[in-house]
Design a protein around this motif. Sequence first.
Motif, PDB file in Angstrom:
ATOM      1  N   SER A  48       0.834  -1.204   0.000  1.00 30.10           N
ATOM      2  CA  SER A  48       0.000   0.000   0.000  1.00 30.10           C
ATOM      3  C   SER A  48       0.870   1.256   0.000  1.00 30.10           C
ATOM      4  O   SER A  48       0.596   2.211  -0.728  1.00 30.10           O
ATOM      5  CB  SER A  48      -0.921  -0.014   1.218  1.00 30.10           C
ATOM      6  N   GLU A  49       1.928   1.243   0.803  1.00 25.94           N
ATOM      7  CA  GLU A  49       2.830   2.389   0.835  1.00 25.94           C
ATOM      8  C   GLU A  49       3.523   2.578  -0.517  1.00 25.94           C
ATOM      9  O   GLU A  49       3.676   3.712  -0.993  1.00 25.94           O
ATOM     10  CB  GLU A  49       3.869   2.210   1.939  1.00 25.94           C
ATOM     11  N   ALA A  50       3.923   1.474  -1.138  1.00 22.16           N
ATOM     12  CA  ALA A  50       4.583   1.564  -2.451  1.00 22.16           C
ATOM     13  C   ALA A  50       3.627   2.131  -3.496  1.00 22.16           C
ATOM     14  O   ALA A  50       4.017   2.957  -4.328  1.00 22.16           O
ATOM     15  CB  ALA A  50       5.085   0.189  -2.881  1.00 22.16           C
ATOM     16  N   ASP A  52       1.066   4.103  -2.913  1.00 20.43           N
ATOM     17  CA  ASP A  52       0.867   5.524  -2.608  1.00 20.43           C
ATOM     18  C   ASP A  52       2.041   6.367  -3.113  1.00 20.43           C
ATOM     19  O   ASP A  52       1.839   7.446  -3.682  1.00 20.43           O
ATOM     20  CB  ASP A  52       0.687   5.735  -1.103  1.00 20.43           C
ATOM     21  N   ARG A  53       3.271   5.864  -2.913  1.00 15.81           N
ATOM     22  CA  ARG A  53       4.442   6.605  -3.410  1.00 15.81           C
ATOM     23  C   ARG A  53       4.422   6.685  -4.932  1.00 15.81           C
ATOM     24  O   ARG A  53       4.674   7.745  -5.517  1.00 15.81           O
ATOM     25  CB  ARG A  53       5.732   5.929  -2.939  1.00 15.81           C
ATOM     26  N   ALA A  54       4.091   5.574  -5.586  1.00 16.94           N
ATOM     27  CA  ALA A  54       4.043   5.566  -7.054  1.00 16.94           C
ATOM     28  C   ALA A  54       2.959   6.506  -7.556  1.00 16.94           C
ATOM     29  O   ALA A  54       3.149   7.213  -8.556  1.00 16.94           O
ATOM     30  CB  ALA A  54       3.797   4.147  -7.564  1.00 16.94           C
ATOM     31  N   ARG A  55       1.826   6.520  -6.874  1.00 20.20           N
ATOM     32  CA  ARG A  55       0.736   7.409  -7.264  1.00 20.20           C
ATOM     33  C   ARG A  55       1.169   8.868  -7.168  1.00 20.20           C
ATOM     34  O   ARG A  55       0.901   9.676  -8.059  1.00 20.20           O
ATOM     35  CB  ARG A  55      -0.480   7.139  -6.378  1.00 20.20           C
ATOM     36  N   GLY A  56       1.874   9.210  -6.094  1.00 18.30           N
ATOM     37  CA  GLY A  56       2.364  10.580  -5.924  1.00 18.30           C
ATOM     38  C   GLY A  56       3.361  10.956  -7.008  1.00 18.30           C
ATOM     39  O   GLY A  56       3.307  12.059  -7.560  1.00 18.30           O
ATOM     40  N   ARG A  57       4.267  10.031  -7.320  1.00 18.99           N
ATOM     41  CA  ARG A  57       5.247  10.308  -8.369  1.00 18.99           C
ATOM     42  C   ARG A  57       4.575  10.449  -9.727  1.00 18.99           C
ATOM     43  O   ARG A  57       4.972  11.277 -10.548  1.00 18.99           O
ATOM     44  CB  ARG A  57       6.288   9.195  -8.415  1.00 18.99           C
ATOM     45  N   THR A  58       3.571   9.623  -9.975  1.00 20.31           N
ATOM     46  CA  THR A  58       2.863   9.700 -11.253  1.00 20.31           C
ATOM     47  C   THR A  58       2.147  11.038 -11.387  1.00 20.31           C
ATOM     48  O   THR A  58       2.187  11.670 -12.445  1.00 20.31           O
ATOM     49  CB  THR A  58       1.853   8.537 -11.366  1.00 20.31           C
ATOM     50  N   ARG A  59       1.503  11.469 -10.314  1.00 18.17           N
ATOM     51  CA  ARG A  59       0.828  12.771 -10.354  1.00 18.17           C
ATOM     52  C   ARG A  59       1.829  13.886 -10.639  1.00 18.17           C
ATOM     53  O   ARG A  59       1.562  14.782 -11.441  1.00 18.17           O
ATOM     54  CB  ARG A  59       0.125  13.045  -9.019  1.00 18.17           C
TER      55      ARG A  59
END
Length: 111
Positions: A48-50, A52-59
């Motif tokens: 889940s943390e990974a 969330d981090r990927a989602r933030g980087r994608t945004r």
Amino acid sequence: MADSISSDDVRKELEKQIAELRKEIGALGKSIADRGAETLERTREAASEAVDRARGRTRASFQQAREQAHAVTDAVKENPGTAATILSSAGIVGFVIGLFVGATLLGSERR
């Protein structure tokens, strides 16, 4: 003959040991299940943390791409002649590279 052990005593002792072994096996099974559940939960949290981090980087990447697209659009609006020249030049260079690659491939097929 008081020292002799009867078969009933041996059987009772074996049954007692078997019952104790069953209890220990049950306790071990429960311990393994608990550890498996803990491991699964930790793995879920890490995943889940990974995500969330990927989602933030994608945004952030999409936002940066959007800003750069706006900058290019503004530059093209301010300098339409330059933009046309650059795009035409890129098209001509791409066409020449395509011709060169095609001729090279055609030449290697004839050999």
